[in-house]
Design a protein around this motif. Structure first.
Motif, PDB file in Angstrom:
ATOM      1  N   LYS A   1      -4.941   3.049  -9.841  1.00  0.00           N
ATOM      2  CA  LYS A   1      -5.334   4.088 -10.788  1.00  0.00           C
ATOM      3  C   LYS A   1      -5.889   5.266 -10.012  1.00  0.00           C
ATOM      4  O   LYS A   1      -6.488   5.087  -8.945  1.00  0.00           O
ATOM      5  N   SER A   2      -5.712   6.441 -10.555  1.00  0.00           N
ATOM      6  CA  SER A   2      -6.243   7.645  -9.917  1.00  0.00           C
ATOM      7  C   SER A   2      -7.762   7.617  -9.919  1.00  0.00           C
ATOM      8  O   SER A   2      -8.381   7.208 -10.896  1.00  0.00           O
ATOM      9  N   ALA A   3      -8.332   8.072  -8.818  1.00  0.00           N
ATOM     10  CA  ALA A   3      -9.786   8.217  -8.708  1.00  0.00           C
ATOM     11  C   ALA A   3     -10.115   9.706  -8.783  1.00  0.00           C
ATOM     12  O   ALA A   3      -9.277  10.560  -8.457  1.00  0.00           O
ATOM     13  N   SER A   4     -11.328  10.010  -9.183  1.00  0.00           N
ATOM     14  CA  SER A   4     -11.747  11.407  -9.295  1.00  0.00           C
ATOM     15  C   SER A   4     -11.808  12.088  -7.932  1.00  0.00           C
ATOM     16  O   SER A   4     -11.646  13.300  -7.832  1.00  0.00           O
ATOM     17  N   GLY A   5     -12.065  11.297  -6.886  1.00  0.00           N
ATOM     18  CA  GLY A   5     -12.218  11.864  -5.558  1.00  0.00           C
ATOM     19  C   GLY A   5     -13.638  12.318  -5.256  1.00  0.00           C
ATOM     20  O   GLY A   5     -13.912  12.817  -4.177  1.00  0.00           O
ATOM     21  N   PHE A   6     -14.553  12.132  -6.212  1.00  0.00           N
ATOM     22  CA  PHE A   6     -15.944  12.520  -6.022  1.00  0.00           C
ATOM     23  C   PHE A   6     -16.802  11.287  -5.790  1.00  0.00           C
ATOM     24  O   PHE A   6     -16.514  10.203  -6.298  1.00  0.00           O
ATOM     25  N   GLY A   7     -17.880  11.481  -5.040  1.00  0.00           N
ATOM     26  CA  GLY A   7     -18.815  10.401  -4.801  1.00  0.00           C
ATOM     27  C   GLY A   7     -20.055  10.930  -4.120  1.00  0.00           C
ATOM     28  O   GLY A   7     -20.298  12.141  -4.089  1.00  0.00           O
ATOM     29  N   GLU A   8     -20.840   9.993  -3.568  1.00  0.00           N
ATOM     30  CA  GLU A   8     -22.032  10.405  -2.829  1.00  0.00           C
ATOM     31  C   GLU A   8     -22.190   9.526  -1.600  1.00  0.00           C
ATOM     32  O   GLU A   8     -21.732   8.377  -1.574  1.00  0.00           O
ATOM     33  N   ILE A   9     -22.809  10.085  -0.587  1.00  0.00           N
ATOM     34  CA  ILE A   9     -23.014   9.364   0.659  1.00  0.00           C
ATOM     35  C   ILE A   9     -24.048   8.267   0.431  1.00  0.00           C
ATOM     36  O   ILE A   9     -25.161   8.539  -0.008  1.00  0.00           O
TER      37      ILE A   9
ATOM     38  N   ASN B   1       0.802  -1.226   0.000  1.00  0.00           N
ATOM     39  CA  ASN B   1       0.000   0.000   0.000  1.00  0.00           C
ATOM     40  C   ASN B   1       0.835   1.277   0.000  1.00  0.00           C
ATOM     41  O   ASN B   1       0.301   2.371   0.155  1.00  0.00           O
ATOM     42  N   THR B   2       2.131   1.146  -0.211  1.00  0.00           N
ATOM     43  CA  THR B   2       3.028   2.307  -0.221  1.00  0.00           C
ATOM     44  C   THR B   2       2.598   3.345  -1.256  1.00  0.00           C
ATOM     45  O   THR B   2       2.579   4.536  -0.980  1.00  0.00           O
ATOM     46  N   ALA B   3       2.225   2.904  -2.445  1.00  0.00           N
ATOM     47  CA  ALA B   3       1.806   3.832  -3.508  1.00  0.00           C
ATOM     48  C   ALA B   3       0.560   4.609  -3.092  1.00  0.00           C
ATOM     49  O   ALA B   3       0.441   5.801  -3.381  1.00  0.00           O
TER      50      ALA B   3
END
Length: 132
Positions: free
Chosen positions: A60-68, A19-21
């Protein structure tokens, strides 16, 4: 109106070879999610092998957006109330996290949120989410 919740430093997460990355990206303000190289599906909690087909995975990069998706507000477990939630990222995975920087009485299922990173005690920052 209550004061917006801002967590005190979290316990430092364990940094391990697999999980270093993830933690290095967190230090740079980037959220990563594991994706399978064979079937292409994203998954959370990160694993070296895909939980769907047992194929190899990559970050992979995630957008960082989501919903509860779901949440719980705890008001009596310590000096400050806090909100723990499941957030479904736009990439399709659901992760457990804290909701921060908001009036806890305004938190709602379906509310759009964006990742932020909160300090930990001597370790990398941890992903938390705040309303957009």
């Amino acid at each position: 109106m209550t004061t917006p919740y801002v967590p005190s430093p979290f316990k430092a997460p364990d940094e391990l070879p697999d999980n270093t990355a993830f933690w290095q990206a967190a230090r740079e303000g980037q959220l990563l999610v594991r994706h399978c190289k064979s079937c292409g599906k994203p998954h959370w909690y990160p694993r070296v092998l895909c939980p769907f087909c047992m194929g190899e995975t990559e970050w992979k990069s995630a957008s960082g957006f989501g919903e509860i998706y779901s949440f719980s507000i705890t008001r009596r477990a310590g000096p400050n109330p806090f909100c723990i939630a499941y957030v479904k990222l736009d990439e399709g995975v659901t992760m457990m996290t804290h909701i921060v920087d908001t009036d806890l009485d305004s938190v709602r299922i379906g509310q759009r949120v964006k990742v932020r990173f909160a300090d930990s005690e001597g370790g990398p920052p941890v992903p938390v989410f705040a309303p957009v």
